[in-house]
Scaffold this motif. Structure first.
Motif, short mmCIF file in Angstrom:
data_model
loop_
_atom_site.label_atom_id
_atom_site.label_comp_id
_atom_site.label_asym_id
_atom_site.label_seq_id
_atom_site.Cartn_x
_atom_site.Cartn_y
_atom_site.Cartn_z
N HIS A 1 7.64 3.08 1.62
CA HIS A 1 8.21 2.70 2.91
C HIS A 1 7.51 1.44 3.38
N GLN A 2 8.24 0.62 4.12
CA GLN A 2 7.68 -0.63 4.60
C GLN A 2 7.74 -0.65 6.12
N LYS A 3 6.62 -1.00 6.72
CA LYS A 3 6.52 -1.01 8.18
C LYS A 3 6.93 -2.35 8.77
N GLY A 4 6.70 -3.44 8.07
CA GLY A 4 6.98 -4.76 8.59
C GLY A 4 5.70 -5.48 8.98
N ARG A 5 5.77 -6.80 9.01
CA ARG A 5 4.58 -7.61 9.29
C ARG A 5 4.50 -8.10 10.73
N ASN A 6 5.63 -8.20 11.40
CA ASN A 6 5.64 -8.64 12.79
C ASN A 6 6.60 -7.74 13.58
N GLN B 1 18.91 7.83 -0.54
CA GLN B 1 18.48 6.53 -1.07
C GLN B 1 17.24 6.71 -1.95
N GLY B 2 16.29 7.50 -1.49
CA GLY B 2 15.09 7.77 -2.28
C GLY B 2 15.41 8.53 -3.56
N ILE B 3 16.31 9.48 -3.45
CA ILE B 3 16.71 10.26 -4.63
C ILE B 3 17.41 9.37 -5.65
N ALA B 4 18.30 8.49 -5.18
CA ALA B 4 19.02 7.58 -6.09
C ALA B 4 18.04 6.64 -6.79
N THR B 5 17.03 6.17 -6.07
CA THR B 5 16.02 5.29 -6.67
C THR B 5 15.22 6.05 -7.71
N GLY C 1 8.51 1.71 9.83
CA GLY C 1 8.15 2.43 8.62
C GLY C 1 8.51 3.90 8.63
N MET C 2 9.24 4.35 9.66
CA MET C 2 9.62 5.76 9.76
C MET C 2 11.02 5.96 9.19
N ALA C 3 11.09 6.69 8.11
CA ALA C 3 12.37 6.94 7.46
C ALA C 3 13.20 7.93 8.26
N MET D 1 26.57 7.14 1.45
CA MET D 1 25.13 7.10 1.49
C MET D 1 24.72 5.93 2.37
N GLY D 2 23.88 6.21 3.37
CA GLY D 2 23.41 5.18 4.27
C GLY D 2 22.22 4.43 3.69
N ASP D 3 21.98 3.27 4.25
CA ASP D 3 20.86 2.46 3.80
C ASP D 3 19.76 2.55 4.85
N ASP D 4 18.63 3.13 4.50
CA ASP D 4 17.49 3.26 5.40
C ASP D 4 16.56 2.07 5.16
N LYS D 5 16.42 1.22 6.15
CA LYS D 5 15.64 0.00 6.00
C LYS D 5 14.14 0.27 5.84
N ALA D 6 13.68 1.46 6.16
CA ALA D 6 12.26 1.77 6.01
C ALA D 6 11.91 2.12 4.57
N ILE D 7 12.88 2.60 3.79
CA ILE D 7 12.64 3.00 2.40
C ILE D 7 12.94 1.82 1.48
N ILE D 8 11.98 1.49 0.62
CA ILE D 8 12.18 0.42 -0.34
C ILE D 8 11.85 0.94 -1.73
N GLY D 9 12.40 0.31 -2.73
CA GLY D 9 12.12 0.73 -4.09
C GLY D 9 12.60 -0.30 -5.09
N GLY D 10 12.04 -0.23 -6.27
CA GLY D 10 12.45 -1.13 -7.34
C GLY D 10 11.48 -1.04 -8.50
N PHE D 11 11.84 -1.74 -9.58
CA PHE D 11 11.00 -1.75 -10.76
C PHE D 11 9.85 -2.74 -10.58
N GLY D 12 8.71 -2.39 -11.12
CA GLY D 12 7.53 -3.25 -11.11
C GLY D 12 6.63 -2.89 -12.27
N THR D 13 5.54 -3.59 -12.41
CA THR D 13 4.61 -3.28 -13.48
C THR D 13 3.23 -2.99 -12.91
N ILE D 14 2.55 -2.08 -13.56
CA ILE D 14 1.18 -1.74 -13.22
C ILE D 14 0.45 -1.47 -14.54
N GLY D 15 -0.61 -2.19 -14.77
CA GLY D 15 -1.34 -2.04 -16.03
C GLY D 15 -0.50 -2.35 -17.25
N GLY D 16 0.44 -3.28 -17.12
CA GLY D 16 1.31 -3.65 -18.23
C GLY D 16 2.45 -2.67 -18.48
#
Length: 86
Positions: A24-29, A48-52, A39-41, A1-16
Motif C-alpha cells: 500500500h502507498q500512503k503518498g509523499r505530500n 485488486q490484491g487477489i488479482a495481483t 494508505g488505507m485500503a 472490480m474497483g481500483d483502490d488507489k492505496a493498493i499497488i503491485g507489480g513485478f520487481g527484483t530482489i536479490g536477482g
C-alpha cells in the motif's frame, strides 16, 4: 472490480530474483495522500490484491506483500509503557 488507489503491485527484483510485490502507498505530500486515501485500503481493494497475487502465481513467481502497521507499533509501545492493560 474497483481500483483502490492505496493498493499497488507489480513485478520487481530482489536479490536477482523476479517477484510480484503487493503493498500500500500512503503518498509523499498532501495531494498524493488524499489520492491514496492516506494508505488505507477499502474493501473494494481486496479483489485488486487477489488479482495481483494470482498474476504472480500464474507466472510462477514468489509473491511478497509489504504492509506498514504503524498503529500496532504504537499500541505495543503504549502497552509496554503501562498505558494499555493487556
Amino acid at each position: 472490480m474497483g481500483d483502490d488507489k492505496a493498493i499497488i503491485g507489480g513485478f520487481g527484483t530482489i536479490g536477482g530474483q523476479t517477484a510480484m510485490f503487493i503493498g500500500h502507498q500512503k503518498g509523499r505530500n498532501t495531494k498524493e495522500r488524499q489520492y491514496r486515501n492516506f494508505g488505507m485500503a477499502n474493501p473494494e481493494g481486496l479483489p485488486q490484491g487477489i488479482a495481483t497475487d494470482e498474476a504472480g502465481r500464474e507466472f510462477n513467481k514468489p509473491v511478497i506483500t509489504l504492509i506498514d502497521t504503524r498503529v500496532h507499533s504504537l499500541a505495543w509501545k503504549q502497552k509496554n509503557a503501562g498505558r494499555v492493560k493487556p
